[in-house]
Design an enzyme around this catalytic site. Structure first.
Site, PDB file in Angstrom:
ATOM      1  N   GLU A 107      32.852 -46.262  17.186  1.00  0.00           N
ATOM      2  CA  GLU A 107      33.377 -46.078  18.627  1.00  0.00           C
ATOM      3  C   GLU A 107      32.377 -45.453  19.300  1.00  0.00           C
ATOM      4  O   GLU A 107      32.050 -44.217  19.404  1.00  0.00           O
ATOM      5  CB  GLU A 107      34.654 -45.087  18.570  1.00  0.00           C
ATOM      6  CG  GLU A 107      35.944 -45.677  17.973  1.00  0.00           C
ATOM      7  CD  GLU A 107      37.006 -45.052  18.462  1.00  0.00           C
ATOM      8  OE1 GLU A 107      38.037 -46.031  18.944  1.00  0.00           O
ATOM      9  OE2 GLU A 107      37.347 -43.757  18.611  1.00  0.00           O
ATOM     10  N   GLY A 155      37.484 -44.535  26.857  1.00  0.00           N
ATOM     11  CA  GLY A 155      38.360 -44.229  28.046  1.00  0.00           C
ATOM     12  C   GLY A 155      37.639 -44.459  29.306  1.00  0.00           C
ATOM     13  O   GLY A 155      37.996 -43.892  30.300  1.00  0.00           O
ATOM     14  N   ASN A 194      45.703 -46.234  19.277  1.00  0.00           N
ATOM     15  CA  ASN A 194      45.724 -44.910  19.238  1.00  0.00           C
ATOM     16  C   ASN A 194      46.423 -44.257  20.440  1.00  0.00           C
ATOM     17  O   ASN A 194      45.817 -44.335  21.543  1.00  0.00           O
ATOM     18  CB  ASN A 194      44.257 -44.558  19.027  1.00  0.00           C
ATOM     19  CG  ASN A 194      44.036 -43.121  19.083  1.00  0.00           C
ATOM     20  OD1 ASN A 194      44.929 -42.249  19.084  1.00  0.00           O
ATOM     21  ND2 ASN A 194      42.992 -42.921  19.174  1.00  0.00           N
ATOM     22  N   TRP A 195      47.591 -43.896  20.202  1.00  0.00           N
ATOM     23  CA  TRP A 195      48.408 -43.224  21.584  1.00  0.00           C
ATOM     24  C   TRP A 195      47.746 -42.024  21.984  1.00  0.00           C
ATOM     25  O   TRP A 195      48.232 -41.579  23.114  1.00  0.00           O
ATOM     26  CB  TRP A 195      49.715 -43.408  21.197  1.00  0.00           C
ATOM     27  CG  TRP A 195      50.692 -44.522  21.039  1.00  0.00           C
ATOM     28  CD1 TRP A 195      50.120 -45.927  21.071  1.00  0.00           C
ATOM     29  CD2 TRP A 195      52.021 -44.556  20.879  1.00  0.00           C
ATOM     30  NE1 TRP A 195      51.018 -46.697  20.824  1.00  0.00           N
ATOM     31  CE2 TRP A 195      52.395 -46.033  20.633  1.00  0.00           C
ATOM     32  CE3 TRP A 195      53.001 -43.927  20.868  1.00  0.00           C
ATOM     33  CZ2 TRP A 195      53.618 -46.537  20.571  1.00  0.00           C
ATOM     34  CZ3 TRP A 195      54.373 -44.059  20.572  1.00  0.00           C
ATOM     35  CH2 TRP A 195      54.781 -45.565  20.571  1.00  0.00           C
ATOM     36  N   LYS A 196      47.014 -41.191  21.262  1.00  0.00           N
ATOM     37  CA  LYS A 196      46.452 -40.175  21.719  1.00  0.00           C
ATOM     38  C   LYS A 196      47.651 -39.081  22.196  1.00  0.00           C
ATOM     39  O   LYS A 196      48.670 -39.146  21.432  1.00  0.00           O
ATOM     40  CB  LYS A 196      45.357 -40.139  22.731  1.00  0.00           C
ATOM     41  CG  LYS A 196      44.380 -41.270  22.542  1.00  0.00           C
ATOM     42  CD  LYS A 196      43.378 -41.110  23.416  1.00  0.00           C
ATOM     43  CE  LYS A 196      42.183 -42.072  22.597  1.00  0.00           C
ATOM     44  NZ  LYS A 196      40.842 -42.213  23.475  1.00  0.00           N
ATOM     45  N   HIS A 239      37.786 -38.579  14.955  1.00  0.00           N
ATOM     46  CA  HIS A 239      37.716 -39.067  16.242  1.00  0.00           C
ATOM     47  C   HIS A 239      36.702 -38.336  17.230  1.00  0.00           C
ATOM     48  O   HIS A 239      36.891 -37.283  17.053  1.00  0.00           O
ATOM     49  CB  HIS A 239      39.165 -39.148  16.906  1.00  0.00           C
ATOM     50  CG  HIS A 239      39.293 -39.981  18.147  1.00  0.00           C
ATOM     51  ND1 HIS A 239      38.752 -39.646  19.416  1.00  0.00           N
ATOM     52  CD2 HIS A 239      39.494 -41.431  18.376  1.00  0.00           C
ATOM     53  CE1 HIS A 239      38.893 -40.505  20.165  1.00  0.00           C
ATOM     54  NE2 HIS A 239      39.448 -41.490  19.503  1.00  0.00           N
ATOM     55  N   SER A 246      37.470 -49.023  24.928  1.00  0.00           N
ATOM     56  CA  SER A 246      37.804 -49.907  26.244  1.00  0.00           C
ATOM     57  C   SER A 246      37.963 -51.328  25.568  1.00  0.00           C
ATOM     58  O   SER A 246      37.640 -52.179  26.378  1.00  0.00           O
ATOM     59  CB  SER A 246      36.628 -49.765  27.292  1.00  0.00           C
ATOM     60  OG  SER A 246      36.728 -48.434  27.602  1.00  0.00           O
ATOM     61  N   GLU A 282      37.365 -37.477  20.000  1.00  0.00           N
ATOM     62  CA  GLU A 282      37.920 -36.210  20.744  1.00  0.00           C
ATOM     63  C   GLU A 282      38.375 -35.174  20.086  1.00  0.00           C
ATOM     64  O   GLU A 282      38.478 -33.954  20.436  1.00  0.00           O
ATOM     65  CB  GLU A 282      39.115 -36.819  21.637  1.00  0.00           C
ATOM     66  CG  GLU A 282      38.459 -37.795  22.597  1.00  0.00           C
ATOM     67  CD  GLU A 282      39.667 -38.845  23.052  1.00  0.00           C
ATOM     68  OE1 GLU A 282      40.831 -38.977  22.521  1.00  0.00           O
ATOM     69  OE2 GLU A 282      39.317 -39.861  23.569  1.00  0.00           O
ATOM     70  N   GLY A 303      42.776 -47.587  22.359  1.00  0.00           N
ATOM     71  CA  GLY A 303      43.444 -46.425  23.164  1.00  0.00           C
ATOM     72  C   GLY A 303      44.377 -46.900  24.044  1.00  0.00           C
ATOM     73  O   GLY A 303      45.573 -47.317  24.170  1.00  0.00           O
ATOM     74  N   GLY A 304      43.742 -46.719  25.427  1.00  0.00           N
ATOM     75  CA  GLY A 304      44.534 -47.031  26.815  1.00  0.00           C
ATOM     76  C   GLY A 304      45.335 -48.191  26.465  1.00  0.00           C
ATOM     77  O   GLY A 304      46.500 -48.108  27.162  1.00  0.00           O
TER      78      GLY A 304
HETATM   79  P1  PGA Z   1      40.058 -46.623  24.593  1.00  0.00           P
HETATM   80  O1  PGA Z   1      40.075 -45.637  23.389  1.00  0.00           O
HETATM   81  O2  PGA Z   1      40.448 -47.915  23.953  1.00  0.00           O
HETATM   82  O3  PGA Z   1      41.055 -45.936  25.578  1.00  0.00           O
HETATM   83  O4  PGA Z   1      38.703 -46.400  25.084  1.00  0.00           O
HETATM   84  C1  PGA Z   1      39.869 -45.971  22.129  1.00  0.00           C
HETATM   85  C2  PGA Z   1      39.805 -44.524  21.146  1.00  0.00           C
HETATM   86  O5  PGA Z   1      39.526 -43.417  21.492  1.00  0.00           O
HETATM   87  O6  PGA Z   1      40.274 -44.824  20.013  1.00  0.00           O
END
Ligand code: PGA
Length: 268
Positions: free
Chosen positions: A184, A190, A10-12, A97, A230, A99, A251-252
């Site tokens: 999640e 994050g 997930n590049w966000k 998500h 994470s 976010e 994500g990251g």
């Molecule tokens: P993260 O993000 O791996 O940076 O914690 C995961 C996500 O939000 O899908």
């Protein structure tokens, strides 16, 4: 029944210009070449969907979007429909998500961003989007998860149950079988804090039980449940080795091809 692992990056709001997207996608294609044990997906900004579809053509990498609206057309400024995504070669769509639900695990550097980024997502909008994405033959990756305060209040399991059932209203068991759900824990996104593997597996079991209660045992056995929050090369093998965890939403660590490929390899 053994479920095929699915690892989705997930590049966000990152790598959203054509040059940087093509570069990272090409690195990922090279790093995961030859993968046969898992599905590999990159969920990228709308602006570079076509770029990444072209870059990953003839590779094991499929492309996903990070959201979609539930209407196919009309006076909905700023929205993108599942049919539009399908037409440019997208196969997966992240929905709900935290976010976009406005549920953040970390205080943003500028708190205004958190408030303004509350896009009003609810279980009902996630449900509408899930149905619309399924109607186009795309695979929804539906995110669920508790905040830190919900965990501390001891209501994690009921929050998860409500979110899963809310997402699935009106969807038949066959369609549920083909879904991907992503557990999640919001406090782990994050933040560098990973949910303990045993606890992540336990909550993924709660997700599976909610699916069973809603859509029956066959759907619950078939549905794939990712862990996200994470996930990194050094914790992926333990998480992915758990019986109820069928993959990861990353994500990251998906912004570095080597790290993402290491996580894909850890699903073996
Ligand atoms: P993260 O993000 O791996 O940076 O914690 C995961 C996500 O939000 O899908």
């Amino acid at each position: 029944m053994s479920r095929r692992p699915i690892l989705a990056g997930n590049w966000k709001l990152n790598k959203g210009t054509p040059d940087e997207a093509a570069t990272l996608a090409a690195e990922v294609v090279a790093a995961v070449a030859g993968t046969t044990h898992a599905d590999v997906v990159l969920c990228v900004p709308y602006t570079v969907l076509s770029t990444v579809v072209a870059t990953t053509d003839d590779s094991v990498v499929a492309v996903g979007a990070q959201d979609a609206f539930w209407k196919e057309s009309g006076a909905y400024t700023g929205q993108v429909s599942p049919g539009m995504l399908k037409a440019v070669g997208v196969h997966y769509v992240i929905l709900g998500h935290s976010e976009t639900r406005g549920r953040y695990g970390v205080a943003e550097p500028d708190f205004t961003d958190v408030v303004l980024a509350h896009f009003g997502e609810s279980d009902e909008t996630v449900n509408r989007k899930t149905k619309a994405v399924l109607a186009q033959g795309l695979v929804p990756i539906v995110c669920i998860g508790e905040t830190l305060s919900e965990r501390e209040q001891g209501i994690t399991d009921s929050v998860i149950d409500t979110q899963v059932r809310g997402a699935l209203v009106g969807i038949d068991a066959d369609a549920v079988s083909g879904l991907v759900l992503a557990y999640e824990p919001v406090w782990a996104i994050g933040t560098g804090k990973t949910c303990d593997a045993a606890e992540a597996d336990r909550v993924c079991g709660v997700v599976r039980a909610a699916v069973a209660a809603f859509a029956g045992d066959d759907a619950a056995t078939a549905v794939r449940i990712q862990y996200g929050g994470s996930m990194k090369p050094d914790n992926a093998a333990e998480l992915l080795g758990m019986p109820n965890i069928d993959g990861g939403l990353i994500g990251g660590a998906s912004l570095k091809a080597g790290d993402f490929a290491a996580i894909v390899a850890a699903a073996k």
